[in-house]
Scaffold this active site. Structure first.
Site, PDB file in Angstrom:
ATOM      1  N   GLU A  70       0.836  -1.203   0.000  1.00 60.33           N
ATOM      2  CA  GLU A  70       0.000   0.000   0.000  1.00 60.33           C
ATOM      3  C   GLU A  70       0.870   1.251   0.000  1.00 60.33           C
ATOM      4  O   GLU A  70       1.532   1.570   1.006  1.00 60.33           O
ATOM      5  CB  GLU A  70      -0.921   0.022   1.216  1.00 60.33           C
ATOM      6  CG  GLU A  70      -1.850   1.221   1.234  1.00 60.33           C
ATOM      7  CD  GLU A  70      -2.717   1.313   2.474  1.00 60.33           C
ATOM      8  OE1 GLU A  70      -3.329   2.366   2.678  1.00 60.33           O
ATOM      9  OE2 GLU A  70      -2.774   0.326   3.228  1.00 60.33           O
ATOM     10  N   ASP A 109       1.839 -14.140  13.373  1.00 55.09           N
ATOM     11  CA  ASP A 109       0.663 -14.747  12.748  1.00 55.09           C
ATOM     12  C   ASP A 109      -0.230 -13.621  12.229  1.00 55.09           C
ATOM     13  O   ASP A 109      -0.919 -12.949  13.003  1.00 55.09           O
ATOM     14  CB  ASP A 109      -0.088 -15.599  13.772  1.00 55.09           C
ATOM     15  CG  ASP A 109      -1.231 -16.401  13.155  1.00 55.09           C
ATOM     16  OD1 ASP A 109      -1.694 -16.026  12.056  1.00 55.09           O
ATOM     17  OD2 ASP A 109      -1.665 -17.383  13.783  1.00 55.09           O
TER      18      ASP A 109
END
Length: 423
Positions: free
Chosen positions: A121, A326
């Site tokens: 982004e 994670d």
């Protein structure tokens, strides 16, 4: 009109597609034979090459996909990924930017940090960099881990409310034995809380663990499984069935429970920005930021947001991917509260995130790229996971400062137009 126009328009589009090119039959079950695909539980150069050969045989390997995903360095280090993935066919390269120096003055983290962010982004790294500059020029961000504990919530189903109650009555008298069974599975995990919740014939046990320097998701699962088996074997009131996770803990989900009690590490971070920093670095003023903050707070309230914040997920996803956390835990970690208030010496800005799940060992933290990125932080050894959690919260605060400033000054769109080049 009782049915809204947008619903009627949507049905019209679906109806047109359904009767186009025989799609009404295409959506029916298809029992045609399919080509079997054998995966590989362990990763090696040979297993990766073999999977690509199978993909080619099924017409799925196109162009340079194999050479890009299964590049020479990935093949040379393939075995290092065996504990992290199955059916491995390569690695994906995500651009990594750096933000810093970000000064953090915390209970665990203390210093000027450079933080790696993996993202596609445009404008994200620049925005967090601007927030870090403002915070550092203001003396740095104060941080503290307020609470710690990773939850697992096993569920036990009984034939009656009476037997569910008997089970709970037995559990609370056997806590020491259950804790011993759980902690026998790990050198670092510790059961610090065991809370029974009854819903008629179903019992949930909220098991909270500390996990040392690991995020600890697998650690607490294995420990909880041992606790459950001990309970089922020894308790006179036998459940009809049980599950190691009853979907109560908030694992990878935004929940009211996580918002109130936390899951992982609860961290608060704050900084007071002098007026001069707001004007020169953020190119706005305190009153404008406060005005926008009130509107954003109303938007959060009206939309039913868990907490009230602008975009923690941007920082968390990029930082988690770069450092081997994670990434799915962003779903729960991106819950929290941002506050901005006028003080005598400037603009007080704070964030509190109750569900930061990070570690410096275990999971993907030891993979080659993630280990290299994490090395920029210099966080290792005892206390490093708590320090990493504090740095994570400080990073989120930088993003909140920058986006509130950009929105209040009307710079948000122009910054994205400039940096993303209106692709």
């Amino acid at each position: 009109m009782i049915v809204p126009n947008h619903v009627l328009e949507m049905l019209k589009r679906v109806r047109a597609l359904y009767y186009q090119d025989g799609r009404e039959t295409r959506m029916l079950p298809d029992d045609a034979a399919h080509s079997p695909f054998r995966g590989a539980q362990s990763a090696s150069a040979a297993s990766i090459t073999g999977l690509w050969e199978a993909l080619r045989n099924q017409g799925k390997a196109r162009g340079r996909s194999q050479s890009i995903l299964a590049d020479p360095e990935t093949l040379a280090n393939a075995e290092t990924y065996s504990g992290n993935i199955e059916n491995m066919i390569g690695t994906v390269k995500v651009p990594v930017g750096v933000v810093g120096p970000l000064r953090v003055r915390g209970l665990h983290a203390d210093g000027d940090f450079h933080l790696p962010l993996a993202t596609t982004e445009a404008a994200l790294v620049a925005s967090y960099g601007r927030g870090a500059l403002a915070a550092t020029r203001s003396g740095g961000i104060s941080t503290a881990v307020l609470y710690e504990g990773v939850l697992r919530s096993p569920a036990f189903v009984f034939d009656s409310l009476l037997n569910a109650g008997r089970f709970v009555d037995w559990v609370v008298t056997q806590v020491d034995d259950l804790r011993a069974a759980a902690e026998a599975t790990t050198a670092h995990g510790r059961l610090v809380s065991l809370e029974p919740i009854i819903d008629n014939n179903v019992v949930f046990l909220l098991c909270r663990f500390t996990t040392g320097e690991a995020a600890g998701q697998n650690m607490v699962t294995i420990a909880t499984d041992a606790l459950c088996r001990k309970a089922v074997d020894d308790c006179p009131a036998k459940p009809l069935r049980w599950y190691v996770e009853g979907n109560f803990s908030g694992d990878k989900k935004a929940t009211s429970l996580g918002t109130l009690t936390g899951r992982g590490r609860k961290v608060s971070a704050s900084v007071t920005l002098p007026e001069q920093v707001v004007q020169k670095v953020l190119r706005t003023d305190i009153d404008a930021m406060l005005d926008y903050g009130r509107v954003a707070g109303l938007g959060a309230l009206l939309s039913g947001q868990f907490g009230a914040q602008a975009h923690y997920a941007n920082a968390l996803a990029a930082f988690y991917i770069a450092t081997g956390q994670d990434a799915a835990c962003v779903a729960e970690s991106a819950v929290g509260f941002t506050r901005i208030e006028r003080r005598e010496d400037g603009l007080f800005c704070s964030v509190t995130l109750p569900n930061i799940l990070v570690g410096t060992v275990g999971g993907g933290t030891a993979l080659p790229s993630q280990r290299a990125a994490r090395s920029l932080l210099g966080l290792e050894g005892p206390g490093s996971a708590a320090a990493l959690a504090e740095v994570t919260a400080a990073l989120c605060l930088c993003g909140e400062i920058s986006i509130v400033a950009a929105m209040s000054a009307g710079h948000f769109t122009s910054a994205h137009r400039k940096l993303a080049r209106t692709r």
